[in-house]
Enzyme design. Structure first.
Site, mmCIF file in Angstrom:
data_model
loop_
_atom_site.group_PDB
_atom_site.id
_atom_site.type_symbol
_atom_site.label_atom_id
_atom_site.label_comp_id
_atom_site.label_asym_id
_atom_site.label_seq_id
_atom_site.Cartn_x
_atom_site.Cartn_y
_atom_site.Cartn_z
ATOM 1 N N ALA A 142 3.055 0.176 8.698
ATOM 2 C CA ALA A 142 4.376 -0.969 9.409
ATOM 3 C C ALA A 142 3.852 -2.101 8.811
ATOM 4 O O ALA A 142 4.903 -3.003 8.276
ATOM 5 C CB ALA A 142 4.449 -0.593 10.716
ATOM 6 N N SER A 143 2.958 -2.570 8.612
ATOM 7 C CA SER A 143 2.446 -4.374 8.459
ATOM 8 C C SER A 143 2.576 -4.292 6.866
ATOM 9 O O SER A 143 3.633 -4.902 6.276
ATOM 10 C CB SER A 143 1.214 -5.047 8.576
ATOM 11 O OG SER A 143 -0.274 -3.987 7.735
ATOM 12 N N LYS A 144 2.105 -2.988 5.904
ATOM 13 C CA LYS A 144 2.591 -2.837 4.259
ATOM 14 C C LYS A 144 4.251 -2.723 4.364
ATOM 15 O O LYS A 144 4.644 -2.804 2.869
ATOM 16 C CB LYS A 144 1.934 -1.575 3.949
ATOM 17 C CG LYS A 144 0.595 -2.366 3.692
ATOM 18 C CD LYS A 144 -0.123 -3.888 3.432
ATOM 19 C CE LYS A 144 -1.570 -4.130 2.836
ATOM 20 N NZ LYS A 144 -2.307 -5.098 2.082
ATOM 21 N N TYR B 22 -1.289 -0.890 10.508
ATOM 22 C CA TYR B 22 -1.608 -1.115 8.660
ATOM 23 C C TYR B 22 -0.427 -0.613 8.402
ATOM 24 O O TYR B 22 0.418 -1.677 7.692
ATOM 25 C CB TYR B 22 -2.513 -0.284 8.797
ATOM 26 C CG TYR B 22 -3.383 -0.544 7.239
ATOM 27 C CD1 TYR B 22 -3.069 -2.088 6.518
ATOM 28 C CD2 TYR B 22 -2.916 0.321 6.152
ATOM 29 C CE1 TYR B 22 -3.417 -2.061 5.319
ATOM 30 C CE2 TYR B 22 -2.732 0.260 4.797
ATOM 31 C CZ TYR B 22 -3.516 -1.092 4.328
ATOM 32 O OH TYR B 22 -3.719 -1.062 3.039
ATOM 33 N N SER C 151 1.132 -1.141 0.237
ATOM 34 C CA SER C 151 -0.285 0.129 -0.226
ATOM 35 C C SER C 151 0.579 1.177 0.081
ATOM 36 O O SER C 151 2.171 1.301 0.549
ATOM 37 C CB SER C 151 -0.972 0.189 1.571
ATOM 38 O OG SER C 151 -1.451 1.725 1.274
HETATM 39 N N1 NAD Z 1 -8.962 -0.807 -0.488
HETATM 40 C C1 NAD Z 1 -8.099 0.309 -0.905
HETATM 41 O O1 NAD Z 1 -8.017 1.371 -1.166
HETATM 42 C C2 NAD Z 1 -6.480 0.053 -0.427
HETATM 43 C C3 NAD Z 1 -5.679 0.650 -0.944
HETATM 44 C C4 NAD Z 1 -4.341 -0.149 -0.310
HETATM 45 C C5 NAD Z 1 -3.585 -1.274 -0.176
HETATM 46 N N2 NAD Z 1 -5.109 -1.740 -0.023
HETATM 47 C C6 NAD Z 1 -5.146 -3.255 -0.107
HETATM 48 O O2 NAD Z 1 -5.402 -4.432 -0.900
HETATM 49 C C7 NAD Z 1 -6.315 -5.379 -0.468
HETATM 50 C C8 NAD Z 1 -7.089 -5.984 -1.755
HETATM 51 O O3 NAD Z 1 -7.591 -4.702 -0.301
HETATM 52 P P1 NAD Z 1 -9.933 -4.446 -0.690
HETATM 53 O O4 NAD Z 1 -10.136 -3.190 -0.354
HETATM 54 O O5 NAD Z 1 -10.058 -4.670 -1.943
HETATM 55 O O6 NAD Z 1 -9.962 -5.560 0.703
HETATM 56 P P2 NAD Z 1 -12.049 -6.530 0.797
HETATM 57 O O7 NAD Z 1 -11.934 -5.983 2.247
HETATM 58 O O8 NAD Z 1 -12.769 -6.119 0.092
HETATM 59 O O9 NAD Z 1 -11.228 -7.723 0.467
HETATM 60 C C9 NAD Z 1 -10.187 -8.411 1.500
HETATM 61 C C10 NAD Z 1 -10.259 -9.564 1.365
HETATM 62 O O10 NAD Z 1 -9.660 -10.804 1.976
HETATM 63 C C11 NAD Z 1 -10.149 -11.462 2.714
HETATM 64 N N3 NAD Z 1 -9.032 -11.576 4.466
HETATM 65 C C12 NAD Z 1 -8.662 -11.040 4.789
HETATM 66 N N4 NAD Z 1 -9.176 -11.883 6.107
HETATM 67 C C13 NAD Z 1 -8.835 -13.239 5.540
HETATM 68 C C14 NAD Z 1 -7.674 -14.396 6.407
HETATM 69 N N5 NAD Z 1 -7.266 -14.294 7.198
HETATM 70 N N6 NAD Z 1 -7.558 -15.327 5.414
HETATM 71 C C15 NAD Z 1 -8.583 -15.495 3.678
HETATM 72 N N7 NAD Z 1 -8.840 -14.371 3.907
HETATM 73 C C16 NAD Z 1 -8.954 -13.221 4.573
HETATM 74 C C17 NAD Z 1 -11.655 -11.081 3.634
HETATM 75 O O11 NAD Z 1 -12.537 -11.889 3.915
HETATM 76 C C18 NAD Z 1 -11.643 -9.940 1.825
HETATM 77 O O12 NAD Z 1 -13.046 -11.128 1.440
HETATM 78 C C19 NAD Z 1 -5.163 -5.598 0.618
HETATM 79 O O13 NAD Z 1 -4.046 -5.836 1.118
HETATM 80 C C20 NAD Z 1 -5.497 -4.187 1.128
HETATM 81 O O14 NAD Z 1 -4.727 -3.965 2.861
HETATM 82 C C21 NAD Z 1 -6.229 -2.055 -0.377
#
Ligand code: NAD
Length: 239
Positions: free
Chosen positions: A149-151, A147, A134
């Protein structure tokens, strides 16, 4: 038949990535904890999509799911580690439980799935892994302490895996999205304020991020890119 594993396939960007690879003619195994989201995607995509209810923080379940994928579709040529969680935390609100929750899914989960897919990829002498970082992992905002730090750890993990696996034919890269409209972000009121800072003045669609994943892991693409983190943030973070 070319096979991909996509974590977080039940929602948001994981769903878009799974759709994209199936549209390109690949077979996709989707790992997620949300069985209803996986079920509806299976109805939409048909037999080219294998829904597997897996908690990616559970090493045994991950190993089993990768084995089920290989049995159904053959060894994976690509893996997108999209599953992640992004609860907010400040210097004051962060605690051990939240740290373990966020790092459990975002870092340990990414590590376990990458480790499990690396074995068949190394055996095949080819493969591509795409992790989800991210922009918060590169330039942390306030209010996302754990969050971010994790990314940052995901960026580093991507580089370590690339260093060890590139000599064996496996490319490992990451995408660092900025704001993306997904069910997860739709639930957050930070989105409207955040977009004012974005030079393109809009969030990405999940399909735009899936396009980056396809670029990094699709057949014959990005063939000299390893250990990179591709920023897709509409200009919010420029490097
Ligand atoms: N949405 C944003 O603006 C954004 C921006 C930067 C990075 N990200 C990253 O992109 C990725 C996807 O984001 P998103 O917004 O599509 O997320 P989302 O919340 O729409 O979907 C995430 C999915 O991960 C699944 N999940 C969570 N914990 C899990 C586990 N322990 N085992 C298996 N599945 C699990 C959830 O059930 C969900 O279906 C994430 O890693 C997020 O940190 C998102």
């Amino acid at each position: 038949m070319t096979t991909a594993i996509v974590t977080g396939a039940a929602s948001g960007m994981g769903r878009a990535v799974a759709r994209r690879f199936v549209a390109e003619g690949w077979s996709v195994a989707g790992f997620d904890v949300q069985s209803s989201g996986l079920g509806s995607l299976r109805e939409e995509l048909g037999e080219g999509f294998l829904p597997l209810v897996v908690d990616i923080t559970d090493a045994g379940a991950v190993t089993e799911a990768v084995r089920a994928t290989v049995d159904a579709f053959g060894p994976p040529a690509a893996c997108a580690n999209v599953a992640g969680i992004y609860p907010t935390s400040t210097v004051w609100s962060g605690d051990t439980a939240l740290y373990e929750k966020i790092f459990g899914v975002n870092v340990l989960g990414t590590f376990l799935v990458s480790q499990a897919v690396a074995a068949p990829m190394v055996e095949a002498g080819a493969g591509a892994i795409v992790n989800f970082a991210s922009v918060d992992g590169l330039e942390p905002p306030s209010g996302q302490v754990l969050y971010s730090a994790s990314k940052a750890a995901v960026v580093n993990l991507t580089q370590s895996f690339a260093a060890e696996l590139a000599p064996r034919g496996v490319r490992v890269n990451a995408v660092a999205p900025g704001w993306v409209v997904t069910p997860g972000t739709g639930a957050q009121d930070r989105l409207e304020d955040g977009l004012a800072q974005v030079p393109m003045r809009r969030a990405a669609t999940p399909d735009e991020i899936a396009d980056v994943v396809w670029y990094l892991a699709g057949e014959g693409r990005a063939t000299y890119i390893a250990g990179a983190t591709i920023i897709a943030s509409g200009g919010l973070v420029m490097r």
